[in-house]
Design an enzyme around this catalytic site. Sequence first.
Site, mmCIF file in Angstrom:
data_model
loop_
_atom_site.group_PDB
_atom_site.id
_atom_site.type_symbol
_atom_site.label_atom_id
_atom_site.label_comp_id
_atom_site.label_asym_id
_atom_site.label_seq_id
_atom_site.Cartn_x
_atom_site.Cartn_y
_atom_site.Cartn_z
ATOM 1 C CG ASP A 14 -0.967 -4.568 -9.510
ATOM 2 O OD1 ASP A 14 0.123 -4.951 -9.969
ATOM 3 O OD2 ASP A 14 -1.077 -3.672 -8.657
ATOM 4 C CE LYS A 17 0.557 -5.711 -16.380
ATOM 5 N NZ LYS A 17 -0.264 -5.246 -15.239
ATOM 6 N N GLY A 41 5.207 -5.953 -10.934
ATOM 7 C CA GLY A 41 5.233 -7.169 -10.117
ATOM 8 C C GLY A 41 4.234 -8.127 -10.729
ATOM 9 C CG HIS A 42 4.138 -8.860 -14.378
ATOM 10 N ND1 HIS A 42 4.461 -8.716 -15.694
ATOM 11 C CD2 HIS A 42 3.674 -7.649 -13.976
ATOM 12 C CE1 HIS A 42 4.223 -7.463 -16.079
ATOM 13 N NE2 HIS A 42 3.752 -6.802 -15.047
ATOM 14 C CD GLN A 223 4.620 -0.304 -15.152
ATOM 15 O OE1 GLN A 223 5.079 -0.112 -16.255
ATOM 16 N NE2 GLN A 223 5.250 -1.017 -14.255
HETATM 17 P P1 GDP Z 1 0.069 -8.235 -12.914
HETATM 18 O O1 GDP Z 1 0.957 -7.177 -12.371
HETATM 19 O O2 GDP Z 1 -0.904 -7.720 -13.921
HETATM 20 O O3 GDP Z 1 0.815 -9.433 -13.409
HETATM 21 O O4 GDP Z 1 -0.813 -8.732 -11.687
HETATM 22 P P2 GDP Z 1 -0.295 -9.036 -10.170
HETATM 23 O O5 GDP Z 1 0.464 -10.298 -10.196
HETATM 24 O O6 GDP Z 1 0.339 -7.839 -9.598
HETATM 25 O O7 GDP Z 1 -1.688 -9.184 -9.431
HETATM 26 C C1 GDP Z 1 -2.643 -10.123 -9.804
HETATM 27 C C2 GDP Z 1 -2.949 -11.024 -8.605
HETATM 28 O O8 GDP Z 1 -4.137 -11.760 -8.853
HETATM 29 C C3 GDP Z 1 -1.882 -12.068 -8.358
HETATM 30 O O9 GDP Z 1 -1.815 -12.322 -6.974
HETATM 31 C C4 GDP Z 1 -2.402 -13.304 -9.087
HETATM 32 O O10 GDP Z 1 -1.920 -14.520 -8.535
HETATM 33 C C5 GDP Z 1 -3.879 -13.172 -8.868
HETATM 34 N N1 GDP Z 1 -4.750 -13.704 -9.939
HETATM 35 C C6 GDP Z 1 -4.571 -13.632 -11.285
HETATM 36 N N2 GDP Z 1 -5.655 -14.119 -11.930
HETATM 37 C C7 GDP Z 1 -6.519 -14.500 -10.977
HETATM 38 C C8 GDP Z 1 -7.847 -15.052 -11.003
HETATM 39 O O11 GDP Z 1 -8.443 -15.257 -12.051
HETATM 40 N N3 GDP Z 1 -8.444 -15.281 -9.807
HETATM 41 C C9 GDP Z 1 -7.834 -15.041 -8.615
HETATM 42 N N4 GDP Z 1 -8.492 -15.301 -7.493
HETATM 43 N N5 GDP Z 1 -6.585 -14.527 -8.540
HETATM 44 C C10 GDP Z 1 -5.963 -14.254 -9.713
HETATM 45 P P1 IMO Z 2 2.309 -4.084 -12.823
HETATM 46 O O1 IMO Z 2 3.146 -4.338 -14.061
HETATM 47 C C1 IMO Z 2 0.224 -1.234 -10.270
HETATM 48 C C2 IMO Z 2 1.939 2.782 -9.952
HETATM 49 C C3 IMO Z 2 2.443 3.177 -8.577
HETATM 50 C C4 IMO Z 2 2.151 4.669 -8.605
HETATM 51 C C5 IMO Z 2 2.471 5.040 -10.048
HETATM 52 C C6 IMO Z 2 3.859 5.615 -10.266
HETATM 53 O O2 IMO Z 2 2.586 -5.029 -11.716
HETATM 54 O O3 IMO Z 2 0.875 -3.977 -13.196
HETATM 55 P P2 IMO Z 2 6.262 4.467 -10.344
HETATM 56 O O4 IMO Z 2 7.023 3.716 -9.310
HETATM 57 O O5 IMO Z 2 6.010 3.707 -11.598
HETATM 58 O O6 IMO Z 2 6.855 5.825 -10.619
HETATM 59 O O7 IMO Z 2 4.830 4.769 -9.654
HETATM 60 O O8 IMO Z 2 2.335 3.844 -10.810
HETATM 61 N N1 IMO Z 2 2.495 1.522 -10.496
HETATM 62 C C7 IMO Z 2 1.829 0.364 -10.535
HETATM 63 N N2 IMO Z 2 0.616 0.030 -10.057
HETATM 64 N N3 IMO Z 2 0.948 -2.140 -10.944
HETATM 65 C C8 IMO Z 2 2.148 -1.831 -11.471
HETATM 66 O O9 IMO Z 2 2.843 -2.648 -12.275
HETATM 67 C C9 IMO Z 2 2.676 -0.533 -11.232
HETATM 68 N N4 IMO Z 2 3.811 0.103 -11.560
HETATM 69 C C10 IMO Z 2 3.696 1.355 -11.119
HETATM 70 O O10 IMO Z 2 1.744 2.505 -7.561
HETATM 71 O O11 IMO Z 2 0.795 4.899 -8.377
HETATM 72 MG MG MG Z 3 1.506 -6.341 -10.543
#
Ligand code: GDP
Ligand code: IMO
Ligand code: MG
Length: 420
Positions: A14, A17, A41-42, A223
Amino acid sequence: MSNSLILVGTQWGDEGKGKIVDYFSKQFNAVCRFQGGHNAGHTIYKGDEKFVLHLIPSGIFYDHTSCFIGQGVILSLDSLLEEINQLEEKGIDLNGKLKISRYCSLLLPLHAKIDQLREDTKNSIGTTRRGIGPAYEDKTARRSIKAFDLEDSDLLESKVNALVDYYNYQLETIHGSDPIDNLEVLQDLKETYQKAAKYFGDVTDSLEAIHDNGGSILYEGAQGTLLDVDYGTYPYVTSSNTLATSVGIGSGFPKSIYADVLGVAKAYTTRVGAGPFPTELFCENGKKIAEIGHEFGATTGRPRRCGWLDLVALEYSAKLNNLASLCITKLDVLDSFEKIKVCIGYELDGQEVSFKSRLLHKVKPIYKEIEGWNQSLNSFNAYEDLPAQAKQFIELIEERTKTKVSLISNGPNRNDLILR
Ligand code: GDP
Ligand code: IMO
Ligand code: MG
């Protein structure tokens, strides 16, 4: 020199990415996922419209960018079809744009069922409950149904029977649960595959052709490094290799390993699920980061645990991924903090230890405190113009990781980025 790029998370996932892949996609001919599954979840904002992608590469929003799912990805056909429908409802056309490897191992509803039953016991590690662990177990144990198995009815039937028998034994004897009907599994699988069949093909050949024609490929990690099954905080990890070095196997294209690696890190640290987290904050500052950063899981909606940036962990990630550069996201979330802490060491029984000590549940973080910048960074678009305190923060990261910060993200939208 390769004109391709591997993008990986350097923390516990998270890191933002999706946003960064989306931003870069306009410059690439192809984007390829190479590990993980729909546990990812991107999040991407296109204007005010929010998209959360789980399996489909984050390059899907550009017409000229082809999207690939490599064989290292564990594939839920149900999740894939749901995602395709959602995108199509919003006017995103995937026809001719998405190709999935026939070698992918399939994640079936029975995997999610087992994951959930295990998570309901005292041995829970806080998975996404999607079935990722059991599905990767099957792959390694040579029990998986592969996408190509759907091309041969007889083979498919015998493989499904063997798999269902295996799980029914577990369901009945360990979990006291009702058995699964193998005919239902088979029928369901055939029906779903029919709807997705047109997307399957040879990803290796396609990536090779793009590469040989001088095209560029962006490899999208899921991840994060600290969730890697070998190098992460085992057993509190996911079940795939999340490191950049897994790109060759996961994409099926051997030359992918020559691409430069861009690591993505948040300006602080978050983690979902259980496991050690040395800089976790249980005070008001933790709540404030969670609130301003909207730190809720993009896949499960669970609140994310929050803490200060951990440079010990980031140094470890930078080395393991051989990072060429770093992108620091969510710097804007720290805008209103008067003082900001950064972890520069771990202490254990009076000794300084490294991330490799593997005793992370026992270490005490050693912090360096810096002055906050106390102003909104959102309107800045040149590094030179940033407040001195923000530059000091970035330079601390560069010094410790010996990696250049080439990109700073200062908001969730596509163009909230400072390039250096
Ligand atoms: P990922 O799994 O690495 O793609 O990240 P996620 O989407 O799960 O979580 C990142 C969260 O931060 C999302 O809600 C994005 O919209 C938000 N986000 C990404 N970059 C920024 C930033 O520079 N500032 C803020 N405030 N939010 C951001
Ligand atoms: P993105 O790509 C954050 C974590 C779960 C748990 C562990 C194992 O959005 O960054 P799993 O379901 O993979 O067997 O769970 O890994 N986890 C993540 N945490 N971002 C993710 O993906 C994750 N994918 C799995 O919360 O701790
Ligand atoms: Mg994510």
